[in-house]
Write an enzyme that holds these catalytic residues in place. Structure first.
Site, PDB file in Angstrom:
ATOM      1  CB  THR A 121      -0.925  -0.027   1.229  1.00  0.00           C
ATOM      2  OG1 THR A 121      -1.766  -1.166   1.096  1.00  0.00           O
ATOM      3  CG2 THR A 121      -1.775   1.224   1.301  1.00  0.00           C
ATOM      4  CB  CYS A 262      -4.578  -1.611   6.877  1.00  0.00           C
ATOM      5  SG  CYS A 262      -3.664  -3.125   6.553  1.00  0.00           S
TER       6      CYS A 262
END
Ligand code: UGA
Length: 440
Positions: A121, A262
């Site tokens: 990410t 996350c």
């Protein structure tokens, strides 16, 4: 197809195992020799249902091999996935050094034309940076950098990787898109939704997905605050909202808020990116603020019912950032434990798989493998994550063991009727409490 995977964390290892499972020859690399030795011996570096079996299957078939040497990875490969970590810098921005180094090493050792797949990410614009890195580095082979964001959830990584909600490929070149569609052909044939965009759009879609899910959770938590003030029930509100297919019921569960490696860091990185681009994404700040308040609200609830916290024993069920994982990074439950310990309480946690990780992170925390042992003589029990084991707790046994019969439900996991029938005072999140008369 021969494929490489660099970085064997929560995304890389399931990705490597699943790519081997669907028929590719996968060379999986990590620079941590200890971790690699464990994986090869069948000892997974984290808890993930089905992972050990799938890694074993890949090894037995000969399609999944491991190496600590990055030069092995791109040899004869058509695609290499970069799945290395992107930890936050002090500023909140993602640290992309490992991503850059991986791309550079892959380009150095490539033996032919290669698609470099950005799976970590990363902030939008990273693929363009990577393209510069690999272009500068070598010119005898062609390199394409594509974005293939990962949407798997920890605790269901294998299931999500095998049957993804969508396969998103951001590429600026048709040849690269063609390699990726050949790579994912077995999943596409099995019905997975294929979405092809340009690179930056795919990168932005990943930011948007995590930010939107975080926003849904914070919306539910804001509604929980309002329900507590107005006397409503946030679970019913969420059910009523979620019945509208335009809204959907998922990720509307109020409680201790979101954690993990996350959502919190991705939200910060997204906000920083927007700021850099000249857009003030104030909505994201509000999402974070509501999330930060969720733990404080629960702490106040505990202090309100127990009065002085010094010397009180609090049993905390669930220590990871959510049920189904042993990952304690940025766990709201541990944040609450830390606050309770700072107030002088004794906190005894119990988690089906995260006790060791939790103690490592918070040494003052005590843990018990058996949740009933944690309940012994406790003044209060707090539900921190949503493991099914906690929903099935034997309430009569718990009532016999505890000093005070008080449950603070930070995940709205228990049935209020059953809890109050067992004689407990019950303080859920954003729902009417039960048996509070003696405490107010
Ligand atoms: C999240 C996304 O769901 C994945 O799609 C994404 O791929 C991943 O981040 C990532 O970017 O790597 P994950 O961090 O594994 O996955 O965890 P989630 O299941 O999304 O839960 C995140 C947090 O939200 C947990 O602390 C959970 O307890 C909390 N949560 C979730 C709520 O408080 N309420 C809800 O209704 C749902």
């Amino acid at each position: 197809m021969r494929v490489g995977v660099v970085g064997l964390g929560h995304v890389g290892l399931p990705t490597a195992a699943v790519l081997a499972h669907i028929g590719h020859d996968v060379v999986a690399m990590d620079s941590d020799a200890g971790k690699l030795a464990g994986i090869v011996a069948g000892d997974m570096p984290f808890f993930e249902p089905g992972l050990q079996e799938m890694v074993g299957e890949g090894q037995r078939s000969g399609r999944l091999t491991f190496t600590a040497d990055i030069s092995d990875v791109p040899r004869d490969a058509q695609a290499v996935f970069i799945c290395v970590g992107t930890p936050p810098r002090a500023s909140g921005e993602a640290n992309l050094l490992a991503v850059e180094e991986a791309a550079e090493a892959i380009a150095t050792h490539a033996t032919g034309d290669l698609v470099i797949v950005e799976k970590s990410t990363v902030p939008a614009g990273t693929a363009e940076r990577l393209a510069q890195v690999v272009r500068r580095h070598r010119d005898e082979h062609r390199f394409w950098v594509v974005s293939n964001p990962e949407f798997l959830q920890e605790g269901r990584a294998i299931e999500d990787s095998l049957r993804p909600s969508r396969i998103l490929i951001g590429a600026n070149d048709e040849a690269a898109t063609a390699v990726m569609s050949a790579l994912y052909a077995p999943m596409i044939e099995a019905g997975a939704r294929w979405i092809a965009t340009d690179v930056v759009t795919a990168e932005l879609a990943k930011h948007a997905s995590n930010a939107f899910l975080s926003m849904k959770i914070s919306f539910a938590n804001a509604m929980a605050r309002l329900c507590e003030l107005a006397g409503g029930d946030v679970v019913d509100v969420a059910d009523a909202m979620g019945a509208d297919p335009r809204i959907g019921r998922d990720f509307l569960n109020a409680g201790l808020g979101y954690g993990g490696y996350c959502f919190p860091k991705d939200l910060d990185a997204f906000e920083m990116l927007a700021e850099k681009l000249g857009y003030d994404f104030g909505l994201l700040r509000e999402v974070r603020k509501i999330n930060d308040e969720a733990v404080e609200v629960t702490l106040r609830k505990i202090a309100d019912v127990l009065w002085n916290l010094e010397g009180k024993k609090i049993a905390l069920l669930g220590l990871a950032f959510k049920g189904g994982t042993d990952d304690t990074r940025l766990s709201p439950s541990l944040k609450l434990a830390e606050r309770l310990l700072a107030e002088g309480a004794r906190v005894v946690g119990s988690d089906p798989v995260a006790n060791d990780a939790a103690r490592k992170e918070l040494p003052a925390l005590e843990t018990c493998a058996d949740l009933y042992e944690a309940l012994e003589d406790a003044h209060c029990v707090v539900i921190g994550t949503e493991w099914p084991e906690f929903a099935d707790v034997d309430l009569a046994r718990a009532a016999r063991l505890m000093k005070f019969k008080i449950i603070v439900d930070g995940r709205n996991l228990l049935d209020p009727e059953a809890v109050s029938a067992a004689g407990f005072t019950y303080l859920p999140t954003g729902r009417p409490g039960r048996g509070l008369e003696g405490h107010r």
